[in-house]
Design a protein around this motif. Structure first.
Motif, PDB file in Angstrom:
ATOM      1  N   ASP A  29       0.817  -1.217   0.000  1.00 51.10           N
ATOM      2  CA  ASP A  29       0.000   0.000   0.000  1.00 51.10           C
ATOM      3  C   ASP A  29       0.851   1.268   0.000  1.00 51.10           C
ATOM      4  O   ASP A  29       0.437   2.284  -0.543  1.00 51.10           O
ATOM      5  CB  ASP A  29      -0.925   0.026   1.219  1.00 51.10           C
ATOM      6  CG  ASP A  29      -1.981  -1.062   1.150  1.00 51.10           C
ATOM      7  OD1 ASP A  29      -2.228  -1.592   0.050  1.00 51.10           O
ATOM      8  OD2 ASP A  29      -2.554  -1.390   2.213  1.00 51.10           O
ATOM      9  N   ARG A  30       2.026   1.219   0.629  1.00 47.61           N
ATOM     10  CA  ARG A  30       2.933   2.377   0.689  1.00 47.61           C
ATOM     11  C   ARG A  30       4.364   1.908   0.497  1.00 47.61           C
ATOM     12  O   ARG A  30       5.192   2.047   1.395  1.00 47.61           O
ATOM     13  CB  ARG A  30       2.776   3.089   2.014  1.00 47.61           C
ATOM     14  CG  ARG A  30       1.356   3.630   2.191  1.00 47.61           C
ATOM     15  CD  ARG A  30       1.259   4.675   3.189  1.00 47.61           C
ATOM     16  NE  ARG A  30       2.279   5.687   2.971  1.00 47.61           N
ATOM     17  CZ  ARG A  30       2.332   6.803   3.649  1.00 47.61           C
ATOM     18  NH1 ARG A  30       1.449   7.058   4.552  1.00 47.61           N
ATOM     19  NH2 ARG A  30       3.282   7.675   3.430  1.00 47.61           N
ATOM     20  N   LEU A 107       9.659   6.177  16.043  1.00 49.53           N
ATOM     21  CA  LEU A 107       9.864   7.317  15.147  1.00 49.53           C
ATOM     22  C   LEU A 107       9.045   7.266  13.881  1.00 49.53           C
ATOM     23  O   LEU A 107       8.561   8.285  13.403  1.00 49.53           O
ATOM     24  CB  LEU A 107      11.348   7.436  14.774  1.00 49.53           C
ATOM     25  CG  LEU A 107      12.294   7.920  15.860  1.00 49.53           C
ATOM     26  CD1 LEU A 107      13.728   7.853  15.376  1.00 49.53           C
ATOM     27  CD2 LEU A 107      11.942   9.331  16.268  1.00 49.53           C
ATOM     28  N   CYS A 108       8.878   6.088  13.295  1.00 49.87           N
ATOM     29  CA  CYS A 108       8.195   6.009  12.002  1.00 49.87           C
ATOM     30  C   CYS A 108       6.681   5.860  12.126  1.00 49.87           C
ATOM     31  O   CYS A 108       5.975   5.943  11.122  1.00 49.87           O
ATOM     32  CB  CYS A 108       8.769   4.856  11.189  1.00 49.87           C
ATOM     33  SG  CYS A 108       8.583   3.251  11.975  1.00 49.87           S
ATOM     34  N   LEU A 109       6.149   5.669  13.324  1.00 48.49           N
ATOM     35  CA  LEU A 109       4.713   5.433  13.484  1.00 48.49           C
ATOM     36  C   LEU A 109       3.828   6.572  12.955  1.00 48.49           C
ATOM     37  O   LEU A 109       2.836   6.299  12.299  1.00 48.49           O
ATOM     38  CB  LEU A 109       4.369   5.160  14.946  1.00 48.49           C
ATOM     39  CG  LEU A 109       4.898   3.844  15.508  1.00 48.49           C
ATOM     40  CD1 LEU A 109       4.435   3.671  16.942  1.00 48.49           C
ATOM     41  CD2 LEU A 109       4.455   2.672  14.671  1.00 48.49           C
ATOM     42  N   PRO A 110       4.153   7.831  13.194  1.00 48.19           N
ATOM     43  CA  PRO A 110       3.251   8.887  12.693  1.00 48.19           C
ATOM     44  C   PRO A 110       3.200   8.997  11.169  1.00 48.19           C
ATOM     45  O   PRO A 110       2.344   9.694  10.643  1.00 48.19           O
ATOM     46  CB  PRO A 110       3.842  10.173  13.288  1.00 48.19           C
ATOM     47  CG  PRO A 110       4.727   9.750  14.378  1.00 48.19           C
ATOM     48  CD  PRO A 110       5.198   8.379  14.042  1.00 48.19           C
ATOM     49  N   PHE A 111       4.093   8.319  10.492  1.00 43.20           N
ATOM     50  CA  PHE A 111       4.168   8.469   9.039  1.00 43.20           C
ATOM     51  C   PHE A 111       3.457   7.343   8.282  1.00 43.20           C
ATOM     52  O   PHE A 111       3.534   7.275   7.057  1.00 43.20           O
ATOM     53  CB  PHE A 111       5.625   8.581   8.605  1.00 43.20           C
ATOM     54  CG  PHE A 111       6.291   9.768   9.208  1.00 43.20           C
ATOM     55  CD1 PHE A 111       6.123  11.027   8.652  1.00 43.20           C
ATOM     56  CD2 PHE A 111       7.050   9.649  10.354  1.00 43.20           C
ATOM     57  CE1 PHE A 111       6.709  12.131   9.215  1.00 43.20           C
ATOM     58  CE2 PHE A 111       7.649  10.743  10.933  1.00 43.20           C
ATOM     59  CZ  PHE A 111       7.473  11.999  10.366  1.00 43.20           C
ATOM     60  N   GLY A 112       2.794   6.458   8.991  1.00 40.67           N
ATOM     61  CA  GLY A 112       1.955   5.458   8.361  1.00 40.67           C
ATOM     62  C   GLY A 112       2.681   4.378   7.589  1.00 40.67           C
ATOM     63  O   GLY A 112       2.140   3.826   6.641  1.00 40.67           O
ATOM     64  N   VAL A 113       3.898   4.057   7.975  1.00 36.97           N
ATOM     65  CA  VAL A 113       4.622   2.990   7.290  1.00 36.97           C
ATOM     66  C   VAL A 113       4.325   1.647   7.942  1.00 36.97           C
ATOM     67  O   VAL A 113       3.869   1.581   9.070  1.00 36.97           O
ATOM     68  CB  VAL A 113       6.143   3.258   7.265  1.00 36.97           C
ATOM     69  CG1 VAL A 113       6.444   4.524   6.496  1.00 36.97           C
ATOM     70  CG2 VAL A 113       6.715   3.333   8.650  1.00 36.97           C
TER      71      VAL A 113
END
Length: 115
Positions: A29-30, A107-113
Motif C-alpha cells: 500500500d505504501r 519514530l516512524c509510526l506517525p508516518f503510516g509505514v
C-alpha cells in the motif's frame, strides 16, 4: 535493556493488532514510504539517541530547572559506572534510559509505514 526494547516492540505490535496503529495493512500500500524509512532509519536514530543521551546529562543552566542533573544522578549514572568497556557495557542502562533509547522504534509510526 533488551527487556525494555522488547516491551516497546510488544506495545507497537499490540497497537497494530488492535487497529490503533497508523500503518496500512500491507507494505504494497505504501512501498515508497516503507522503503525510504527502511533505508534512512539509522539517520533518524542517531539524532534521537543524541537527544536522549544529552537530556540525561546536566544542562548547567540557571534559567530552567536542571532535569538533566536529576536524570544523571538517578538514571544515567549507572551507564557511566562501567569500568571495563565491552560490547555489553554499552547497553548497561537503567530501565528508564533503556526504554527511552529503544523508543526510536516509535519514530516512524506517525508516518503510516508498515511496522
Amino acid at each position: 535493556a533488551s527487556v525494555c526494547g522488547s516491551g516497546v516492540e510488544i506495545l507497537i505490535c499490540h497497537l497494530y493488532a488492535g487497529g490503533y496503529g497508523p500503518s496500512s495493512a500491507a507494505i504494497i500500500d505504501r512501498p515508497l514510504a516503507t522503503c525510504l524509512w527502511a533505508i534512512t532509519i539509522t539517520h533518524w536514530r542517531i539524532p534521537h539517541f543524541w537527544l536522549i543521551h544529552r537530556t540525561m546529562h546536566p544542562w548547567k543552566t540557571d534559567t530552567i530547572p536542571d532535569i538533566g542533573r536529576f536524570l544523571y544522578r538517578h538514571v544515567h549514572s549507572l551507564h557511566h559506572k562501567s569500568n571495563n568497556p565491552t560490547a555489553f557495557s554499552g547497553t548497561n542502562m537503567h530501565p528508564v534510559e533503556a526504554t527511552a533509547y529503544y523508543s526510536a522504534a516509535l519514530l516512524c509510526l506517525p508516518f503510516g509505514v508498515h511496522p
